[in-house]
Design an enzyme around this catalytic site. Structure first.
Site, mmCIF file in Angstrom:
data_model
loop_
_atom_site.group_PDB
_atom_site.id
_atom_site.type_symbol
_atom_site.label_atom_id
_atom_site.label_comp_id
_atom_site.label_asym_id
_atom_site.label_seq_id
_atom_site.Cartn_x
_atom_site.Cartn_y
_atom_site.Cartn_z
ATOM 1 N N LYS A 120 0.841 -1.196 0.000
ATOM 2 C CA LYS A 120 0.000 0.000 0.000
ATOM 3 C C LYS A 120 0.882 1.253 0.000
ATOM 4 C CE LYS A 120 -3.353 2.459 2.762
ATOM 5 N NZ LYS A 120 -4.133 2.530 3.985
ATOM 6 N N GLU A 131 10.969 -4.493 4.036
ATOM 7 C CA GLU A 131 11.076 -5.904 3.638
ATOM 8 C C GLU A 131 10.637 -6.077 2.181
ATOM 9 O OE1 GLU A 131 9.593 -4.681 6.281
ATOM 10 O OE2 GLU A 131 10.025 -5.870 8.073
ATOM 11 N N GLY A 134 -4.251 -1.820 5.531
ATOM 12 C CA GLY A 134 -3.473 -2.976 5.065
ATOM 13 C C GLY A 134 -4.118 -4.307 5.432
ATOM 14 N N ARG A 135 -4.518 -4.459 6.692
ATOM 15 C CA ARG A 135 -5.058 -5.755 7.125
ATOM 16 C C ARG A 135 -6.494 -5.968 6.674
ATOM 17 N NH1 ARG A 135 -3.580 -2.258 10.879
ATOM 18 N NH2 ARG A 135 -5.089 -1.356 12.301
ATOM 19 N N GLU A 153 -3.338 -6.122 15.505
ATOM 20 C CA GLU A 153 -2.884 -4.831 14.989
ATOM 21 C C GLU A 153 -4.014 -3.796 15.103
ATOM 22 O OE1 GLU A 153 0.463 -3.852 11.732
ATOM 23 O OE2 GLU A 153 -1.416 -4.476 10.821
ATOM 24 N N HIS A 213 -2.889 -32.417 20.110
ATOM 25 C CA HIS A 213 -1.738 -33.207 20.566
ATOM 26 C C HIS A 213 -0.594 -32.285 20.947
ATOM 27 C CE1 HIS A 213 -3.825 -36.825 19.320
ATOM 28 N NE2 HIS A 213 -4.270 -36.064 18.324
ATOM 29 N N LYS A 240 10.453 0.079 13.409
ATOM 30 C CA LYS A 240 10.984 0.383 12.074
ATOM 31 C C LYS A 240 12.073 1.444 12.175
ATOM 32 C CE LYS A 240 6.685 -0.437 9.535
ATOM 33 N NZ LYS A 240 5.650 0.152 8.728
HETATM 34 O O1 F6P Z 1 4.139 -2.643 9.616
HETATM 35 C C1 F6P Z 1 2.807 -2.917 9.672
HETATM 36 C C2 F6P Z 1 2.157 -2.627 8.379
HETATM 37 O O2 F6P Z 1 2.053 -1.281 8.257
HETATM 38 C C3 F6P Z 1 0.804 -3.318 8.254
HETATM 39 O O3 F6P Z 1 -0.221 -2.587 8.801
HETATM 40 C C4 F6P Z 1 0.677 -3.507 6.788
HETATM 41 O O4 F6P Z 1 -0.279 -4.461 6.467
HETATM 42 C C5 F6P Z 1 2.081 -3.912 6.436
HETATM 43 O O5 F6P Z 1 2.897 -3.125 7.274
HETATM 44 C C6 F6P Z 1 2.480 -3.733 4.990
HETATM 45 O O6 F6P Z 1 2.321 -2.419 4.569
HETATM 46 P P1 F6P Z 1 2.410 -2.027 3.040
HETATM 47 O O7 F6P Z 1 1.295 -2.697 2.321
HETATM 48 O O8 F6P Z 1 2.315 -0.543 3.010
HETATM 49 O O9 F6P Z 1 3.749 -2.508 2.519
#
Ligand code: F6P
Length: 554
Positions: A212, A218, A273-274, A359, A390, A518
């Site tokens: 987004k 990452e 995002g979520r 979150e 188990h 971060k």
């Molecule tokens: O670090 C958390 C977060 O901001 C989440 O809320 C989100 O889903 C994820 O990182 C990825 O964000 P993006 O889609 O902006 O890369």
């Protein structure tokens, strides 16, 4: 855009106090007896909606509990908040924007005007853009640099740009079409990258950079690595557009990365995002299951939206689940909640719901910045049954903690093998039954005596065999896992989480807590790599940096 007004601190409401008193009375409540005394209990505490059946009769509740919980929901302003959510008011106050994931599943022809603009046509324009891409890939018209059709799609994204799409594409594997394989690259761990790319052919691989913000470390690192790998495998810069597309609300950053404007699928800042699996972030899912199934997923979520919006609270699945969570978290001291899917295809739902819930509701200040005066979101954990039986179910049955659980199970298997599904279903039911019934001292003793044990052995073993029982759970049953039912299931939990956030007065749609890690990560990186020689803020971090640098010196 109208600003959503937060009601009073929930703990000052009269229903809160009534529930506190009711909790004292409920101390002696035994579910076992409640079932014995009331043959209607199952009918009284169960309901269906959108292809899902919820049995919530195995809970520490009476009709009075339910009406007090619903009174609390009303006094806390939940009806008004639901209206605000769906109508695009700024329910996300700290970021000053609405949370309109529900707009993503509204049918064409609907109107949702926010700041003078009807959002629904925009949503459907992107769905059409997705349909076109999916069609071109499935029909072999989208080709890689050596003119071969695409066989593998790699979604590069993390958090909500990973967990939701991964859940859906794996849960709907029986609906997979056209042989396009979907892969997910989320972590910055080079081993994940290595293991995945070792299985891929660059000529036939399409990368979707899903972010987004297009600013997530990452994801950007993995996207860079994928690009380097593609070039090393024989791809060229000029053909890069055939292998890299993006989904983002930050079009400029995606273009700067080298992705062609026409290959960028937009999303909007009003989708969190979520909550984004319903948007173009669902592209890998749509590629896996086809657009018709993706639209069925949306329709299932839409059915749950309508239910949440319209049903009276006493018959409203998300509200009931939310208020049961409030009941246990705020009045019984429960600190965690287990999600236990009894279905191989739903095995990733726990992780998705973990992000969704933790979150969203892992907050300790209210929308107006004042501290909360009660517990908020629980720890969400769990995993696929029967495996958990188990492993960690022991603690559910005999541990000292109260952990409410949701069992999720389909009645029909996609892959019947002998009588496995009957056993799977039986295991699911018997777990919730065991949690509820437990085993009394008398029953434990009688069992041991029946095995011919001496009285001395009986007395020695009996305490270990006692199972307290009276432990609450919900059971969600559906027919076979399908796109429609999965959509309804995920939307059910989205609304549960939202309803709880309203009770607690917190903002379910921001996530400032993840930002500090971060920021500090960047500082630590500078020190690890020798770009900053100043000592870290604390001796522990400095010592661990030294350990790393010692190993990598020279
Ligand atoms: O670090 C958390 C977060 O901001 C989440 O809320 C989100 O889903 C994820 O990182 C990825 O964000 P993006 O889609 O902006 O890369």
């Amino acid at each position: 855009m109208p600003h959503y007004q937060q009601p009073l601190d929930v703990t000052t409401l009269s229903s809160w106090e009534a529930l506190r008193q009711h909790r004292e009375v409920m101390q002696s409540f035994r579910m076992r007896e409640a079932f014995q005394n009331d043959p209607q209990r199952f009918d009284e505490f169960s309901l269906s909606s959108s292809g899902l059946f919820l049995d919530y009769s195995k809970n520490l509740l009476t009709q009075e509990t339910r009406s007090l919980l619903m009174r609390l929901a009303r006094e806390a302003g939940l009806e008004r908040a639901i209206h605000a959510l769906f109508e695009g008011e700024a329910v996300n106050a700290s970021e000053g924007r609405p949370a309109l994931h529900t707009a993503l599943r509204r049918p064409i022809g609907d109107r949702l005007v926010v700041d003078g603009e009807n959002l629904i046509p925009q949503v459907h324009r992107v769905l059409n853009q997705m349909t076109e891409l999916v069609g071109r890939i499935h029909d072999g018209l989208w080709r890689g640099y050596s003119e071969k059709p695409i066989t593998d799609v790699v979604n590069i994204g993390i958090g909500g740009s990973f967990l939701g799409p991964q859940l859906v594409s794996e849960a709907l594997l029986p609906f997979a079409q056209h042989g396009v394989r979907c892969h997910y690259l989320a972590n910055i761990d080079g081993s994940e990258f290595h293991e995945l790319t070792a299985r891929l052919n660059a000529e036939t691989t399409l990368f979707i950079v899903s972010s987004k913000s297009f600013g997530t470390l990452e994801t950007l690192k993995n996207a860079q690595a994928a690009r380097t790998w593609y070039l090393a495998q024989g791809g060229t810069e000029s053909e890069l557009h055939r292998h890299f597309i993006a989904v983002s609300s930050n079009i400029a950053a995606a273009v700067a990365f080298g992705i062609r404007q026409e290959n960028i699928f937009p999303m909007w800042d009003w989708v969190g995002g979520r909550y984004s699996l319903w948007s173009a972030i669902g592209l890998p899912t749509a590629l896996a299951i086809g657009m018709a199934n993706f639209k069925d997923l949306l329709s299932g979520a839409y059915a749950m939206d309508c239910h949440f919006r319209r049903e009276p609270f006493e018959n409203n699945m998300p509200v009931l689940l939310a208020m049961l969570g409030v009941w246990y978290g705020n009045f019984w001291g429960a600190q965690s909640h287990a999600i236990l899917p009894y279905d191989h295809y739903l095995r990733n739902i726990t992780q998705h719901l973990q992000q969704l819930d933790m979150e969203s509701n892992g907050k300790s200040v209210r929308q107006n910045g004042s501290p909360v005066s009660c517990e908020t979101g629980p720890v969400i954990w769990g995993g696929v049954g029967c495996n958990g039986q188990h492993a960690y179910h022991q603690l559910l049955h005999q541990g000292t903690l109260l952990i409410p659980a949701d069992f999720i199970v389909p009645v029909v298997s996609h892959n019947p093998v002998a009588d496995h599904h009957q056993w799977l279903y039986a295991n699911c039911l018997s777990q919730s039954q065991a949690l509820m019934l437990g085993k009394t001292r008398e029953e434990a003793e009688a069992e041991l005596r029946a095995r011919g044990m001496s009285e001395e052995q009986v007395q020695r073993l009996a305490p270990h065999k006692v199972i307290p029982g009276n432990r609450p759970s919900n059971t969600l049953v559906m027919e076979r896992v399908s796109p429609h039912r999965l959509g309804a299931l995920v939307a059910l939990y989205e609304h549960k989480v939202f309803a709880q956030s309203i009770i607690w007065g917190i903002n379910a749609f921001d996530q400032w807590g993840v930002e500090l890690g971060k920021e500090l990560g960047k500082n630590v990186y500078q020190r690890l790599t020798g770009h900053d020689e100043s000592p870290a803020e604390d001796a522990s971090t400095q010592g661990l940096i030294g350990y790393f640098r010692g190993r990598h010196r020279g």
